[in-house]
Design an enzyme around this catalytic site. Structure first.
Site, mmCIF file in Angstrom:
data_model
loop_
_atom_site.group_PDB
_atom_site.id
_atom_site.type_symbol
_atom_site.label_atom_id
_atom_site.label_comp_id
_atom_site.label_asym_id
_atom_site.label_seq_id
_atom_site.Cartn_x
_atom_site.Cartn_y
_atom_site.Cartn_z
ATOM 1 N N GLU A 99 -24.893 -22.048 9.199
ATOM 2 C CA GLU A 99 -24.810 -21.717 7.770
ATOM 3 C C GLU A 99 -23.695 -20.701 7.518
ATOM 4 O O GLU A 99 -23.962 -19.578 7.077
ATOM 5 C CB GLU A 99 -26.142 -21.120 7.304
ATOM 6 C CG GLU A 99 -27.315 -22.039 7.509
ATOM 7 C CD GLU A 99 -28.673 -21.379 7.261
ATOM 8 O OE1 GLU A 99 -29.641 -22.105 7.026
ATOM 9 O OE2 GLU A 99 -28.743 -20.125 7.314
ATOM 10 N N GLY B 179 -20.902 -18.630 5.706
ATOM 11 C CA GLY B 179 -20.540 -18.318 4.325
ATOM 12 C C GLY B 179 -19.171 -17.667 4.320
ATOM 13 O O GLY B 179 -18.136 -18.303 4.106
ATOM 14 N N CYS C 149 -19.117 4.105 -14.821
ATOM 15 C CA CYS C 149 -19.620 5.476 -14.831
ATOM 16 C C CYS C 149 -20.542 5.744 -13.646
ATOM 17 O O CYS C 149 -21.757 5.919 -13.809
ATOM 18 C CB CYS C 149 -20.334 5.742 -16.148
ATOM 19 S SG CYS C 149 -19.267 5.355 -17.530
ATOM 20 N N GLU C 150 -19.998 5.712 -12.475
ATOM 21 C CA GLU C 150 -20.715 5.997 -11.225
ATOM 22 C C GLU C 150 -19.675 6.552 -10.266
ATOM 23 O O GLU C 150 -18.591 5.966 -10.141
ATOM 24 C CB GLU C 150 -21.245 4.708 -10.572
ATOM 25 C CG GLU C 150 -22.202 3.911 -11.366
ATOM 26 C CD GLU C 150 -23.654 4.136 -10.967
ATOM 27 O OE1 GLU C 150 -23.926 4.846 -9.979
ATOM 28 O OE2 GLU C 150 -24.506 3.590 -11.676
HETATM 29 N N1 LLP Z 1 -27.784 -17.848 6.398
HETATM 30 C C1 LLP Z 1 -28.644 -16.889 6.008
HETATM 31 C C2 LLP Z 1 -30.088 -17.095 6.221
HETATM 32 C C3 LLP Z 1 -28.163 -15.715 5.424
HETATM 33 O O1 LLP Z 1 -29.016 -14.760 5.048
HETATM 34 C C4 LLP Z 1 -26.768 -15.532 5.247
HETATM 35 C C5 LLP Z 1 -26.234 -14.324 4.619
HETATM 36 C C6 LLP Z 1 -25.905 -16.584 5.660
HETATM 37 C C7 LLP Z 1 -26.455 -17.706 6.245
HETATM 38 C C8 LLP Z 1 -24.400 -16.500 5.522
HETATM 39 O O2 LLP Z 1 -23.899 -15.483 6.303
HETATM 40 P P1 LLP Z 1 -22.320 -15.287 6.509
HETATM 41 O O3 LLP Z 1 -21.785 -16.460 7.303
HETATM 42 O O4 LLP Z 1 -21.689 -15.209 5.182
HETATM 43 O O5 LLP Z 1 -22.228 -14.020 7.267
HETATM 44 N N2 LLP Z 1 -23.463 -9.394 0.630
HETATM 45 C C9 LLP Z 1 -23.052 -9.106 1.990
HETATM 46 C C10 LLP Z 1 -23.459 -10.197 2.956
HETATM 47 C C11 LLP Z 1 -24.919 -10.528 2.913
HETATM 48 C C12 LLP Z 1 -25.240 -11.747 3.702
HETATM 49 C C13 LLP Z 1 -26.610 -12.242 3.407
HETATM 50 N N3 LLP Z 1 -26.984 -13.406 4.143
HETATM 51 C C14 LLP Z 1 -21.555 -8.810 2.002
HETATM 52 O O6 LLP Z 1 -20.954 -8.719 0.945
HETATM 53 O O7 LLP Z 1 -20.972 -8.618 3.069
#
Ligand code: LLP
Length: 416
Positions: free
Chosen positions: A272, A274, A341-342
């Site tokens: 998965e 991202g 404003c933070e």
């Molecule tokens: N699968 C699950 C179950 C997840 O919780 C996540 C990310 C992914 C896949 C994708 O992960 P990646 O390949 O993107 O690392 N907002 C944070 C990142 C939070 C990720 C949450 N879960 C940031 O801006 O770095």
């Protein structure tokens, strides 16, 4: 100066797939997200190639970037999708995804989300607690679905090397089920007659500093899976890191791919990713509003803020800042701040930048992942547009919100 295959300086102008970023924001205004679809396709094919020994199927994690053109592009090159809400499933379907190519994860799925997922026929549900299993089973019966594929999410009790907010596999985390609980439930499939529990899921964290935690967690997962021959599919989650600092390169995936291939040979493998597919394909362009020298510091106040890009405020994350017009002046230690404003609304702290003046435009790099998806309307700021660039042209994929858009859902809004 080349930043990646899509973003580079040409004749001192920052370009994205050979289009001058300034020519885009001159039309759409700032702040604005701009994404290269070519770079996303490239990232997808490189990741697929690197993981070839594992034969993994990639499900793009929609939480990183939910833009419909981005999702459609990934669908066209063969990605499935990892969704964590009814909203994300709706988005993926709207971008043309087949329901069977969607995996539905999340620590707290509501019954209506499960009904939607089961009704549409998503490929897998990654389940994280026993109450949820009971709900899925009951909802499948109501919908007259004979079987719903469920992957139980293992909490491997492994602490990932990453920011604490992004570590999800340690014992104290809210995520997943312990291996004891998974064993008990795999041993009693009659409890859930409509569930086809033939997969196990894990995700130890995001922006992982090394692969140790992934492999340690996988070993625990395999120890469990080996006792249950019905387990045929293993979903390893996301977490592959990207390089946020200029000049840094993320580690080669080859050693990890070899280790995974060796361990996972008998299984169907899902991943998965991202961030690794979209982060470097996107920038957030901002305009310098004011420069203020105060208390020995130089504040560059821009029209983007923690509302549009929360990562620096929330995680202390580093995003490189590149002026759209390259200058070679002596650098100045600069605080790049937004209008919110933070005191946390600092996009770059103590950054050595060429001198900037009102009207100069800057790009915040590596903003294609967890940028727009985490943007908010804080301080009643309309969310920025998303522009996509492809095949020598660009278009506004999502328009800038207006101040009316933000009020339209309020019952007492009066149009004037
Ligand atoms: N699968 C699950 C179950 C997840 O919780 C996540 C990310 C992914 C896949 C994708 O992960 P990646 O390949 O993107 O690392 N907002 C944070 C990142 C939070 C990720 C949450 N879960 C940031 O801006 O770095």
């Amino acid at each position: 100066m080349v930043i990646n295959s899509s973003i580079r300086y040409q004749r001192e102008r920052l370009t994205i797939d050979d289009i001058d970023l300034e020519s885009i924001v001159n039309e759409v205004g700032t702040p604005a997200y701009v994404y290269s679809l070519a770079r996303i396709r490239d990232n997808f094919s490189c990741l697929n190639a690197a993981l070839a020994p594992v034969h993994a199927r990639l499900h793009f994690s929609v939480k990183a970037n939910g833009n419909l053109d981005v999702l459609r592009t990934l669908k066209e090159v063969g990605a499935g999708f990892d969704c964590v809400s009814g909203g994300e499933i709706f988005r993926a379907l709207n971008a043309g995804a087949a329901a069977k190519d969607i995996v539905f994860a999340g620590v707290g799925k509501t019954c209506s989300e499960i009904e939607y997922a089961v009704g549409r026929g998503v490929g897998w549900i990654n389940a994280e607690n026993l109450g949820e299993l009971a709900h899925i089973d009951a909802i499948a019966a109501e919908a007259d679905r004979q079987s719903v594929k469920v992957a139980l999410r293992l909490n491997p009790q492994v602490t990932a090397n990453t920011h604490p907010y992004m570590a999800t596999g340690h014992g104290a985390a809210k995520f997943g089920l312990t291996s004891d609980v998974i064993r008990q439930n795999l041993n009693a499939p009659e409890r859930y007659p409509r569930l086809d529990m033939t997969g196990i899921h894990m995700h130890v964290g995001s922006q992982l500093g090394d692969s140790k935690s992934t492999l340690a967690a996988l070993d625990k997962l395999l120890a469990l899976a080996r006792d249950f021959p019905q387990i045929k599919t293993i979903n390893l989650g996301g977490g592959l890191p990207v390089a946020y600092h200029l000049g840094e390169t993320p580690p080669s995936l080859a050693p990890l791919a070899a280790e995974l291939a060796r361990r996972l040979n008998p299984y169907t493998v899902l991943l998965e990713p991202g961030r690794s597919l979209v982060a470097d394909a996107g920038v957030l362009v901002a305009d310098v509003l004011y420069v203020k020298r105060q208390a020995g510091q130089t504040f560059v106040i821009v029209d983007a803020s923690m509302a549009e890009l929360i990562r620096p405020a929330l995680y202390g994350a580093h995003h490189e800042i590149m002026p759209l017009r390259k200058t070679n002046g002596e650098t100045v230690t600069t605080q790049v701040v937004g209008p919110v404003c933070e005191s946390a609304d600092v996009l770059a702290r103590d950054r050595d930048l060429p001198p900037l003046a009102p009207g100069d435009k800057i790009a915040l790099m590596m903003a294609g992942a967890y940028g727009m998806t985490m943007a908010s309307n804080y301080n009643a700021r309309p969310r920025p547009p998303e522009v996509v660039v492809d095949g020598g042209r660009w278009w506004v994929s999502r328009r800038r919100e207006t101040i009316e858009d933000m009020l339209i859902v309020e019952a007492s809004f009066r149009r004037s």
